[in-house]
Each structure stands twice: as structure tokens, then as C-alpha cells.
Scaffold this motif. Sequence first.
Motif, PDB file in Angstrom:
ATOM      1  N   LEU A 185       0.823  -1.213   0.000  1.00  0.00           N
ATOM      2  CA  LEU A 185       0.000   0.000   0.000  1.00  0.00           C
ATOM      3  C   LEU A 185       0.858   1.265   0.000  1.00  0.00           C
ATOM      4  CD1 LEU A 185      -2.869  -1.024   2.470  1.00  0.00           C
ATOM      5  CD2 LEU A 185      -2.939  -0.929  -0.018  1.00  0.00           C
ATOM      6  N   CYS A 195     -15.865   2.277   6.450  1.00  0.00           N
ATOM      7  CA  CYS A 195     -14.669   2.552   5.648  1.00  0.00           C
ATOM      8  C   CYS A 195     -14.719   3.975   5.090  1.00  0.00           C
ATOM      9  CB  CYS A 195     -14.533   1.539   4.512  1.00  0.00           C
ATOM     10  SG  CYS A 195     -13.906  -0.073   5.036  1.00  0.00           S
ATOM     11  N   SER A 221     -11.923   6.673   6.050  1.00  0.00           N
ATOM     12  CA  SER A 221     -11.188   7.261   4.925  1.00  0.00           C
ATOM     13  C   SER A 221     -11.345   8.780   4.872  1.00  0.00           C
ATOM     14  CB  SER A 221     -11.659   6.639   3.606  1.00  0.00           C
ATOM     15  OG  SER A 221     -11.399   5.250   3.583  1.00  0.00           O
ATOM     16  N   PRO A 263      -3.295   4.911   4.351  1.00  0.00           N
ATOM     17  CA  PRO A 263      -3.945   3.773   3.699  1.00  0.00           C
ATOM     18  C   PRO A 263      -4.803   3.002   4.708  1.00  0.00           C
ATOM     19  CG  PRO A 263      -1.584   3.825   3.217  1.00  0.00           C
ATOM     20  CD  PRO A 263      -1.827   4.828   4.305  1.00  0.00           C
ATOM     21  N   ILE A 299     -13.831  -1.857  -0.220  1.00  0.00           N
ATOM     22  CA  ILE A 299     -13.104  -1.122  -1.255  1.00  0.00           C
ATOM     23  C   ILE A 299     -13.962   0.019  -1.795  1.00  0.00           C
ATOM     24  CG2 ILE A 299     -11.956  -1.289  -3.487  1.00  0.00           C
ATOM     25  CD1 ILE A 299     -10.548  -2.713  -1.093  1.00  0.00           C
ATOM     26  N   GLY A 355     -13.688   3.008   0.353  1.00  0.00           N
ATOM     27  CA  GLY A 355     -12.425   3.733   0.427  1.00  0.00           C
ATOM     28  C   GLY A 355     -11.241   2.964   0.959  1.00  0.00           C
ATOM     29  N   ALA A 356     -11.446   1.728   1.421  1.00  0.00           N
ATOM     30  CA  ALA A 356     -10.307   0.918   1.866  1.00  0.00           C
ATOM     31  C   ALA A 356      -9.403   0.615   0.677  1.00  0.00           C
ATOM     32  CB  ALA A 356     -10.796  -0.377   2.503  1.00  0.00           C
ATOM     33  N   LYS A 357      -8.111   0.557   0.934  1.00  0.00           N
ATOM     34  CA  LYS A 357      -7.138   0.292  -0.119  1.00  0.00           C
ATOM     35  C   LYS A 357      -6.590  -1.129  -0.082  1.00  0.00           C
ATOM     36  CE  LYS A 357      -7.540   4.525  -1.447  1.00  0.00           C
ATOM     37  NZ  LYS A 357      -8.368   4.830  -2.641  1.00  0.00           N
ATOM     38  N   GLY A 358      -6.810  -1.808   1.037  1.00  0.00           N
ATOM     39  CA  GLY A 358      -6.313  -3.168   1.171  1.00  0.00           C
ATOM     40  C   GLY A 358      -7.251  -4.008   2.010  1.00  0.00           C
ATOM     41  N   ILE A 408      -6.339  -5.858  -5.582  1.00  0.00           N
ATOM     42  CA  ILE A 408      -6.301  -5.200  -4.270  1.00  0.00           C
ATOM     43  C   ILE A 408      -5.242  -5.867  -3.388  1.00  0.00           C
ATOM     44  CG2 ILE A 408      -7.632  -4.609  -2.210  1.00  0.00           C
ATOM     45  CD1 ILE A 408      -8.511  -3.174  -4.792  1.00  0.00           C
TER      46      ILE A 408
END
Length: 362
Positions: A12, A161, A165, A171, A191, A194-197, A255
Motif C-alpha cells: 500500500l 470505511c 477514509s 492507507p 473497497i 475507500g479501503a485500499k487493502g 487489491i
Amino acid sequence: MTLKRDLSIDFLGVHCENPFFLSSSPVGSNYEMCAKALECGWGGIFYKTISVFIPNECSPRFDIASKENTPWTGFKNMEMTSDKPNEVNFGYIKRLKKDFPEKVIVASIMGSNDDEWAVLAKEAQKAGSDMIECNFSCPQMTSSTMGSDVGQSPELVKHYCEVVSANTTLPVIAKMTPNIGNMEIPARAAIEGGAKGIAAINTVKSITNIDLDLNIGMPVVNGKSSVSGYSGAAVKPIALRFISDLKHDPLLKSIPLTGIGGIETWRDCVEFLLLGASNIQVTTAIMQYGYRIVEDMISGLSFYMEDYGIKKVEDIVGKALDSIVGADELDRTYKILVKVNEENARAVKDVMFHVLTGGIRQ
């Protein structure tokens, strides 16, 4: 003999000296524990989940599942989020970043409403965390507004999320519960929010043992027990299945994923990497073998890469995914059948007869 290669990897956008991290748990719940782990060689820490809610923990709250002479095959815990005040936990995180600037510190947080998630996200960033993990997966929370009950609701996962975010530039990682049939649904929602992982998996709801004298589940807490989270080597096949499911999903395959669940050896680590995890989290093995187990992981992965001419850890990530297909896609005409050489079989039979009887026929 040990071997150390460059095992660094970016996760990330954060540079990690190696992919091996403590997962948020009792083994990373204060400064001294985390400092000891980092000194032993762990690349980073997912600090024990912090919440506004301060739990009043029972004791005992742990149990094990064992088989024959094994120390244990699985570990059950009924522990909830950190029992320390937020200012203490975020103070530890700030101190860890100051004392170990090259290591990665992830704040794992859990709220029960928008305000709590927002406050925790802001405090995590203020303390100097490198990333934030949203814990949607603890299976033993005493409130249905927290933990795995939230993680089974895609709408709530997405919403929280979004809240986190909106209150941090770090991240955000969403930690998934395995106590669900299709993990891809809440993962997609995370996701979208707004989650990146994604982090997977947390512990599996379980009852490990029943005390046969008392007729009570274990651990016994004043005459009662409860369903709670199961971890350890026994859950590794479940974890690998969920990671494969996530990485095969068209909307999630790109992801970044941090893998958790039954990881004990360097071989386990490689298996998780091959199925698409680019970061590894460990707890139960540390409780059994100590923080220095990371030395075996570092050396084992280094030798593996040396033997196969692999230059970078990222070159391993996801290499086994194409080999996992649906049951309907297997070549059912492919069969490996035993062919018996009758002459050799008779010869072996004669040798065994002489060994067992001394060549004397009755």
C-alpha cells in the motif's frame, strides 16, 4: 546455517523491510512486546485493536485444541479489544515510531458508531501510524455494534470505511471475518467505501473442548463458557481458501492483501505469498514459539528465493493462483493409476517371508 536476502516489499505504498508482521493480538499489546518483536526482526506490527470501549476481560479466557502428543493444533481466545486507555495505546504507537523509524506500525481500530471510528482514525494518524486497519472481524465482542457482527454487513463495512477514509490520509485496510459464506461481498463493500487493502482472516468461531467432569465448555468462566475465536495451524487451510477466493474475484484481484491464519513456518509464509498475499501476519505461532520464530521465516524465505533464482518477494506473489480452479474446470479424464509389477511383488513377498520366518516354512 542462516541466510538473509533482501526481502523488502512495498505494501500500500509503504516500504516494509520484510513481509512478516505481528497481527493485532495479545502479543502486540504494549510497547515492550512490540519493541521486542521489532528487535527480533519483524518488519512491522499490527498493534492490538484499539477501541473507545474498554473491555473488562474475564480470566481464564484461553483454551487449546490438541491431538495426541502435539502441544496444540489450535488456540481459542475470548479476548476483545485492548483494555488500555486510548491515550496509552496511541502513546505506545508514537513511541514505537520514534524508536523504530524504519519499521512499519499499523493501528488496528474498532468503533461502534461514526464518531468513534472518526476519532480513532484521527488519533491513529496523529500518533504516527503508517497505516490503519479497520477490525470488522473480532468474533467475541459483547456488543453487536462491533466486530464480526458488523463485518457480516456489507452496508456497515462500506459506511465505516467511508468514515475512516474521510478522517485520515493513511492507507486503510479492512480486516475480514471468516464467519461468513462469501467474504468477497463485504470485501468489495470495503473497497467501495475507500479501503485500499484487505486483511484475511481473523479467527473462526469455535467451541474447542467440553470439561467432561463439569459438563461445561472451556475455558470455564464461573460455570459458563462461550463461542469465540479459533486460530493456529488448524485454520490455515481455511485462510488459504478465503485468500484464493478474494484474489480470484475480478473486482478484488488487484487489491493488496495481508494474509493471516495458522502461519507457523517459512513454508506457510510462501504458500500465502503464492496465493496472492503480499504481507503476512502472525500471532498464535508467536505464543507457542516466541518472537524469534521470525528468524526461521526470514532464513527460510531467503533460501527458497536463492534456490529458485527469485530476485524479489513480489515476484512470488500470486504465482499459484492460476492453478486453483473451480471443481467443474478440473480435467476429470486425468487419472494416476497404480500398475503392479507382479514379478517384483512376488520377489518382495519372498524377501519378507524370509525376514519374518528365517526361511522356515511351517
